[in-house]
Scaffold this active site. Structure first.
Site, PDB file in Angstrom:
ATOM      1  N   ASP A  36       4.524   5.352  -8.502  1.00  0.00           N
ATOM      2  CA  ASP A  36       5.725   4.542  -8.680  1.00  0.00           C
ATOM      3  C   ASP A  36       6.751   5.272  -9.534  1.00  0.00           C
ATOM      4  O   ASP A  36       7.876   4.802  -9.687  1.00  0.00           O
ATOM      5  CB  ASP A  36       5.377   3.199  -9.341  1.00  0.00           C
ATOM      6  N   ASP A 317      52.337  15.061   9.760  1.00  0.00           N
ATOM      7  CA  ASP A 317      51.141  15.059  10.600  1.00  0.00           C
ATOM      8  C   ASP A 317      50.253  13.855  10.322  1.00  0.00           C
ATOM      9  O   ASP A 317      49.421  13.488  11.161  1.00  0.00           O
ATOM     10  CB  ASP A 317      50.355  16.379  10.508  1.00  0.00           C
TER      11      ASP A 317
END
Lengths: 405, 506
Positions: A36, A317
């Site tokens: 764990d 653009d």
């Protein structure tokens, strides 16, 4: 039971450990079975941390199951107390060990009698909260503990700093871009004439937490972790806070303006209560953050010229971005901010905005409605996957999981 | 020679060439004994290992045994692994596997929620619902239920539910309890294979008449005794001896090992696990089994006790010395004189002289996490390194008897001191020992590797040994390169920076 393939937020103990290991001189003890403690690996490899992760697993095995963990846990706490001499030892179970329903608080009390460090039990329900909620709660718990302790010791400073100052609450290990955000935030505050009082938990000392009330206000850059602490400080020590996230030009400007009104008010209060020296007060009027005209000019300058973002969005653009479809999904803070940036600042269309922070659904909805066509609050990755397949966006702003749709 | 026969009647040392079948064992040890996680018995260990052996029972880091899902689901191509656990388990697997598995998910979490823990929901119904969904989505040939710490604590009766559910949904279900309370890391594979061994078909050579099948069930342990009233039932040496290998390896490596044995005239009848569930090997009294990895002690015991196979105990085929010893032992059992092995081994060592010279004389410290440590240490000592300490989560001294003997033999031949073996080490104390001993290389997990590097100690992250190809003769070069890589890398950096530069404050 539910069939789960992917989780967005981790289990509760990860949140607790992230907070604990971000502080300096805090050692966490996990009451857990073998394996764990993968948090240590995450911190060492993902955060690429140089130091040993200050988390030790007090292993739960069959022997421990048979005879109870008291001896082992207390012994481990005392051992770490001697070996590492931390200021605080934080004990946390994981989902598995919390089912054992052992009286960990009792062990903590026993151990703290004989240890020179403070010992706390992380107070989190592992089946009800996730990683982020647990981190928030653990941070608040630690701050509360030390402030109450300082109150008792009478070492709590409530006298405000002379110059405007702020605490940054919520920078911690394994946070998304936390390190970089923190640098930027410090730079911004410095430009505005605000000193940084404490940053917690990252790199902070628990022994300095009593200095938190010295600051004029608190900053909570990510709502998932830090709000509980800020609310506590507001309630108990009258500290105002801002939880506007300075992401994107519009929100950064709002952030600055909110700080302005906070600082202005604090300044007035200090003036009225005659705590400020007249000379000092006069000099402070020159600080950007207390001077509305200078501030607005600063915001304007930064937006138009220093940050390239606004100009970028205006350049030709980027006209091609207009009307492009996108989907945004992530934690509440980042998903909400990203949505607003895309729509307000770049002219891009957000078809669906979502978050897995279900507990913050209301705030999220309020933030993004009006900016997107659809709001999705879920932690089920297949739902967001389906929506993405349906919409077929030009770009997805999401988590690791969304890369694989 | 095994001095203490009473304690180890099952296995014989590497020097004896025959292996003893389980049924001859009059000791009647209970099944639990072979899987006890017990501190070592000093007297009996002395029989197997002359070096220092202790059990530190400390706080150490290793991966959870459910990590075995990450390689087993790839090996068994028509399987589906259902891990029954909590968020903690799920998050770990997710981090370990990365997102790559979502190209073809044959693994999932059955996530236990509060209502499951407090027994408000019927777990059979819940599992049935999930398994039906899996059948619909993936239709695997087998569903493997992986029990976790949580299912242990709430005592979920997975073995009880599986047969009923299997009958209902028509897909075989294998139950393996790979939990961190009892096992470490690679032992997860051990529990899965041990469970899968029960699903292997019975070897046809054993089943002659229906009557005999019934008698098989009531047969006593002492069936090989000449007083037995069961006629013609026991498998005599005249019957066909079969060889089944167990342990999960990529198919190319498995084929390489099979080829080695074929060269000696031995055919491998099957592997546990097989690439497809339907190809599980037949087991029975005439079947000899041999493991290819040191952490498979429980599988070995299962195969012996419950399937009546005969275990061939040998060092493991890691490194040319280990591979040779492994092949030799199998040949001995099958009554074949092996040919060409000595030359093979010699040639390999000769070809790798340069790589070996690079690591010769350097010292190494194993912090221990994947149970491969003894075999790796033995190989490195044979290459000329010195091993200070071998940390290991669990050591089955009987299953690793052959390996321990080879380790000792190698130390004597290479004239180096026996390494100290520490079971269940304490990582913190090990770090102190490392600081004192200052080994040239530390083989450790990813929780400690970076911090040690930051303090000027070269490290090799141990997990890579579990998924790199280290078995067999042909992979020796790769194995050597794995070990020397950190030293080579740091040497390269040495040109720009001092090797002993530390990146940490203390």
């Amino acid at each position: 039971m539910k069939l789960a393939y992917w989780m967005y937020a981790g289990p509760a103990h990860i949140g607790t450990l992230r907070v604990a290991s971000s502080f300096k001189n805090v050692h966490a003890i996990m009451h857990a079975p073998l394996g764990d403690d993968y948090f240590n690996v995450m911190r060492s490899m993902l955060e690429r941390e140089r130091d040993f992760t200050p988390v030790t697993a007090s292993i739960v095995d069959r022997h421990v199951l048979a005879r109870g963990s008291q001896e082992k846990v207390v012994e481990n706490i005392q051992r770490k107390d001697k070996e590492e001499s931390p200021d605080l030892i934080l004990l946390t179970p994981t989902c598995t060990s919390s089912i054992l329903q052992e009286d960990l608080q009792n062990f903590v009390n026993r151990a703290s009698n004989e240890s020179s460090s403070d010992v706390l039990l992380a107070d989190v329900n592992h089946y009800r909260v996730n990683e982020l909620q647990a981190a928030d709660r653990t941070l608040e718990q630690i701050v509360r503990f030390y402030i109450e302790k300082a109150k008792k010791d009478e070492s709590l400073t409530t006298i405000k700093t002379e110059k405007p100052s702020a605490n940054i609450i919520g920078m911690f290990t394994l946070g998304f871009h936390n390190q970089h955000d923190c640098k930027e935030l410090k730079r911004l505050l410095s430009d505005l004439g605000i000193t940084v009082n404490e940053i917690i938990p990252e790199g902070g000392f628990v022994t300095q937490l009593k200095n938190l009330p010295k600051a004029w206000f608190n900053i909570v850059p990510y709502r998932e972790v830090g709000l509980m602490t800020a609310s506590y400080l507001e309630k108990e020590h009258n500290m105002p806070y801002t939880s506007i996230t300075p992401m994107g030009i519009v929100d950064t400007s709002s952030f600055i303006r909110e700080i302005y009104s906070i600082c202005h008010k604090v300044f007035e209060d200090l003036t009225n209560s005659a705590t400020l020296d007249v000379e000092v007060r006069d000099k402070m009027k020159d600080l950007k953050i207390l001077n509305k005209k200078d501030l607005e000019s600063f915001i304007d300058q930064q937006t138009t010229f220093v940050s390239q973002a606004a100009w970028f969005s205006r350049s030709i653009d980027c006209q091609n971005l207009t009307g492009k479809k996108t989907v945004v999904f992530g934690d509440a803070t980042h998903a909400a901010c990203m949505t607003k940036i895309l729509v307000r600042e770049m002219g891009i269309n957000v078809v669906c905005a979502g978050t897995y922070c279900k507990h913050d659904a209301d705030w999220f909805r309020e933030q993004v409605s009006g900016f997107c066509d659809q709001v999705l609050i879920t932690d089920d990755h297949s739902q967001i996957g389906d929506i993405i397949s349906q919409i077929e966006p030009a770009a997805i702003f999401g988590t690791q999981m969304e890369r694989h749709v | 020679m095994v001095k203490n026969k009473k304690r180890f009647p099952l296995f014989q040392s590497f020097k004896n060439s025959s292996s003893i079948p389980a049924s001859k064992n009059s000791g009647l040890e209970t099944a639990n004994q072979s899987i006890l996680v017990e501190p070592s018995n000093e007297t009996s260990t002395a029989a197997l290992y002359s070096g220092q052996f202790e059990c530190e029972t400390g706080n150490y880091h290793t991966f959870c045994p459910i990590s075995c899902v990450s390689w087993l689901y790839q090996k068994i191509e028509d399987s589906f692994f259902l891990v029954i656990g909590t968020k903690t388990c799920g998050y770990f697997l997710q981090n370990a596997l990365g997102v790559m598995i979502f190209a073809e998910p044959r693994y999932a979490m059955a996530e236990l929620e509060e209502s499951d823990i407090s027994a408000q929901l019927n777990d059979y119904k819940e599992l049935k619902r999930l398994c039906l969904q899996i059948k619909q989505d993936r239709n695997p040939s087998v569903i493997v239920w992986i029990g976790t710490c949580t299912t242990e604590i709430i005592k979920m009766d997975l073995e009880g539910m599986a047969p009923t559910l299997e009958a209902e949904i028509g897909i075989p279900i294998v139950v393996a309890r790979a939990n961190g309370l009892d096992y470490a890391f690679t032992q997860g594979e051990d529990t899965v294979l041990a469970a899968m061994a029960q699903k292997c078909p019975e070897s046809l050579k054993n089943v002659n008449l229906p009557m005999e099948v019934e008698d098989q069930a009531t047969k006593t342990v002492t069936s090989n005794s000449s007083n037995s009233t069961n006629t013609d039932l026991h498998i005599s040496n005249k019957q066909q001896k079969e060889l089944v290998l167990f342990g999960s390896l990529p198919t190319t490596i498995a084929n390489q090992l099979q080829l080695e044995l074929k060269r000696q005239g031995i055919n491998v009848s099957g592997w546990l696990p097989s690439a497809r569930y339907s190809d599980l090997p037949a087991l029975g009294e005439n079947v000899y089994v041999c493991g290819i990895n040191p952490f498979l002690s429980r599988t070995a015991t299962s195969l012996m006790r419950r399937r009546k196979c005969k275990l061939i105990s040998a060092p493991f085929p890691i490194g040319p010395d280990g591979t040779r010893a492994w092949v030799e032992k199998i040949c001995n059992v099958f009554g074949i004189v092996p040919t060409g092995l000595e030359e093979r081994e010699k040639t390999i060592w000769a070809n790798l002289t340069e790589s070996i010279n690079f690591i010769k004389g350097k010292s190494v410290f194993f912090m221990g996490d994947n149970l491969l440590e003894i075999s790796l240490a033995r190989f490195l000592i044979r290459c000329g390194m010195i091993v200070y300490e071998i940390g290991i989560p669990y050591m089955d001294k009987r299953f690793q008897a052959g390996e321990l003997a080879l380790l000792e033999k190698t130390c004597i031949e290479m004239k180096v001191p026996f390494p100290r073996i520490v079971e269940k080490p304490d990582n913190y104390y090990q770090i102190q020992r490392i600081k004192e001993l200052k080994p040239d290389l530390v083989i450790t997990g990813m929780a400690h590797a970076n911090p040690l590097e930051a303090r000027g100690i070269s490290t090799k992250w141990s997990v890579e040994f579990t998924f790199a190809q280290i078995h067999g003769f042909t992979n020796t070069k790769d194995l050597l390169e794995l070990v020397s890589r950190p030293l080579r890398r740091n040497k390269n950096l040495e040109n720009h920076d001092s090797l002993s530069k530390t990146f940490a404050l203390q």
